[in-house]
Design a protein around this motif. Structure first.
Motif, PDB file in Angstrom:
ATOM      1  N   THR A   9       0.845  -1.296   0.156  1.00 40.04           N
ATOM      2  CA  THR A   9      -0.054   0.015   0.078  1.00 40.04           C
ATOM      3  C   THR A   9       0.923   1.529   0.084  1.00 40.04           C
ATOM      4  O   THR A   9       0.662   2.070  -0.959  1.00 40.04           O
ATOM      5  CB  THR A   9      -0.941  -0.011   1.244  1.00 40.04           C
ATOM      6  N   LEU A  10       1.972   1.373   0.956  1.00 42.18           N
ATOM      7  CA  LEU A  10       2.846   2.565   0.789  1.00 42.18           C
ATOM      8  C   LEU A  10       3.534   2.618  -0.453  1.00 42.18           C
ATOM      9  O   LEU A  10       3.490   3.807  -0.734  1.00 42.18           O
ATOM     10  CB  LEU A  10       3.882   2.343   2.230  1.00 42.18           C
ATOM     11  N   LEU A  11       3.945   1.625  -0.828  1.00 46.14           N
ATOM     12  CA  LEU A  11       4.627   1.603  -2.379  1.00 46.14           C
ATOM     13  C   LEU A  11       3.793   2.270  -3.329  1.00 46.14           C
ATOM     14  O   LEU A  11       4.427   3.068  -4.179  1.00 46.14           O
ATOM     15  CB  LEU A  11       5.407   0.227  -2.441  1.00 46.14           C
ATOM     16  N   THR A  12       2.474   1.674  -3.455  1.00 48.07           N
ATOM     17  CA  THR A  12       1.684   2.059  -4.315  1.00 48.07           C
ATOM     18  C   THR A  12       1.300   3.543  -4.361  1.00 48.07           C
ATOM     19  O   THR A  12       1.466   4.366  -5.327  1.00 48.07           O
ATOM     20  CB  THR A  12       0.436   1.068  -4.327  1.00 48.07           C
ATOM     21  N   GLU A  13       0.976   4.025  -3.100  1.00 48.05           N
ATOM     22  CA  GLU A  13       0.717   5.401  -2.822  1.00 48.05           C
ATOM     23  C   GLU A  13       1.506   6.235  -3.285  1.00 48.05           C
ATOM     24  O   GLU A  13       1.587   7.289  -3.599  1.00 48.05           O
ATOM     25  CB  GLU A  13       0.016   5.482  -1.513  1.00 48.05           C
ATOM     26  N   GLU A  14       2.800   5.833  -2.665  1.00 43.41           N
ATOM     27  CA  GLU A  14       4.045   6.836  -3.084  1.00 43.41           C
ATOM     28  C   GLU A  14       4.491   6.895  -4.483  1.00 43.41           C
ATOM     29  O   GLU A  14       4.814   8.148  -5.075  1.00 43.41           O
ATOM     30  CB  GLU A  14       5.397   6.452  -2.154  1.00 43.41           C
ATOM     31  N   ALA A  15       4.254   5.696  -5.046  1.00 44.34           N
ATOM     32  CA  ALA A  15       4.578   5.618  -6.606  1.00 44.34           C
ATOM     33  C   ALA A  15       3.590   6.488  -7.558  1.00 44.34           C
ATOM     34  O   ALA A  15       4.011   7.183  -8.387  1.00 44.34           O
ATOM     35  CB  ALA A  15       4.600   4.087  -7.047  1.00 44.34           C
ATOM     36  N   LEU A  16       2.271   6.527  -6.887  1.00 43.35           N
ATOM     37  CA  LEU A  16       1.438   7.297  -7.715  1.00 43.35           C
ATOM     38  C   LEU A  16       1.529   8.839  -7.439  1.00 43.35           C
ATOM     39  O   LEU A  16       1.440   9.628  -8.418  1.00 43.35           O
ATOM     40  CB  LEU A  16       0.052   6.977  -7.045  1.00 43.35           C
ATOM     41  N   LYS A  17       2.303   9.300  -6.155  1.00 44.33           N
ATOM     42  CA  LYS A  17       2.647  10.677  -6.288  1.00 44.33           C
ATOM     43  C   LYS A  17       3.826  10.962  -7.134  1.00 44.33           C
ATOM     44  O   LYS A  17       3.724  12.112  -7.718  1.00 44.33           O
ATOM     45  CB  LYS A  17       3.054  10.940  -4.596  1.00 44.33           C
TER      46      LYS A  17
END
Length: 322
Positions: free
Chosen positions: A238-246
């Motif tokens: 979840t953290l990786l995905t949210e940060e990658a989207l940013k």
């Protein structure tokens, strides 16, 4: 990995979808995420084994894993809530096996919401009763554990960890509401199914081999340890995905502004016109976005940067658990 194929590609795609990714990520992207998650799990098991050795035992416990993330109080509180409702579900199941049944005790079946406790931490409204009350998971380093006499708990009392968890929970619920706002019934059903994605659920043997049990540590994990690792792997994706989207959103914005500047020589961004062609479908995050997201999540806290300008020879900063 040897075969260069993600064993958990489907689970990672589902977790990324719940975290805001709508496109279909490539095999290279899911493989990179899986490698990062595997690296994090191996690091956690290595450190937990070292903690157990300092106690003079070879068996790791749930406290060893929770101790590794003790500084993230919101995550610890969510994990304790997850374990508490897991114990409630087990107690309710045991009562049903003994013949008590849900009708006699007023206990209905409920869902833990997969590994995402912010979207479903326990029974639905009206299904909780006094007999199957959520028990508080105590930790050996809590101040209350230093004393033999325990202060009775109050129902209206909340500590700082619970307040931080509540803020994080409300934020994730807000994000989930925005992502599901325009969904129809079939799309929302798919979203609900993706919430159940897990590295460990009904994959115990494969997960133990994948995580390195028997190689990284000789400890035989119990169900609670596997569930904690399943919870933490969900959080990492979840953290990786949210940060990658940013990262991708910032990159896309830079490309649009840079393209207009090259064409017009101006820095002002042109607004889309009525007869402009429709924009292309959003592309999925790529490996470079995941790599940059991981780099950002590995940045040390401000207190860890103190005197970092002093040369330390060949010293390297240890891997940060995310």
């Amino acid at each position: 990995m040897a075969d260069n194929k993600a064993k958990y590609r489907t689970e990672i795609q589902q977790m990324m979808f719940v975290s805001g990714e709508t496109a279909d990520p490539s095999l290279e992207t899911t493989t990179m995420i899986e490698n990062i998650v595997q690296q994090q799990v191996i690091e956690m098991l290595t450190r937990a084994t070292a903690l157990a050795a300092r106690r003079g035992t070879r068996t790791i416990t749930t406290d060893d894993l929770i101790f590794l993330i003790r500084h993230d109080r919101a995550k610890v509180s969510r994990l304790r809530t997850f374990l508490s409702w897991k114990d409630v579900r087990k107690s309710a199941k045991d009562s049903d096996d003994k013949g008590a049944g849900g009708g006699a005790d007023g206990v209905d079946e409920f869902d833990l919401g997969g590994n995402d406790p912010t979207l479903g931490t326990g029974p639905a409204v009206g299904t909780r009763n006094n007999k199957n009350k959520k028990a508080k998971v105590g930790l050996p380093w809590d101040v209350s554990s230093f004393y033999s006499e325990q202060v009775p708990e109050r129902e209206d009392e909340e500590d700082e960890e619970e307040e931080e968890m509540t803020a994080a929970t409300l934020e994730r619920l807000r994000q989930a509401d925005e992502r599901t706002r325009g969904m129809n019934a079939a799309e929302y059903l798919h979203f609900s199914e993706c919430r159940q994605a897990s590295f460990t659920f009904r994959k115990g043997k494969r997960f133990r081999e994948w995580a390195g049990f028997g190689v990284v540590t000789d400890s035989k994990p119990n169900d609670d340890i596997v569930d904690i690792l399943g919870f933490l792997t969900y959080e990492i994706v979840t953290l990786l995905t949210e940060e990658a989207l940013k990262v991708k959103a910032s990159e896309d914005a830079t490309k649009v502004e840079g393209g207009d500047e090259e064409k017009t020589g101006r820095k002002r961004r042109r607004e889309p016109g009525l007869f402009d062609a429709p924009e292309e479908a959003r592309k999925p995050v790529g490996p470079r976005h995941i790599q940059e997201a991981f780099r950002r999540l590995q940045e040390p806290e401000l207190k860890a940067r103190y005197m970092s300008h002093i040369p330390k020879g060949s010293w390297q900063r240890p891997l940060k658990l995310i």
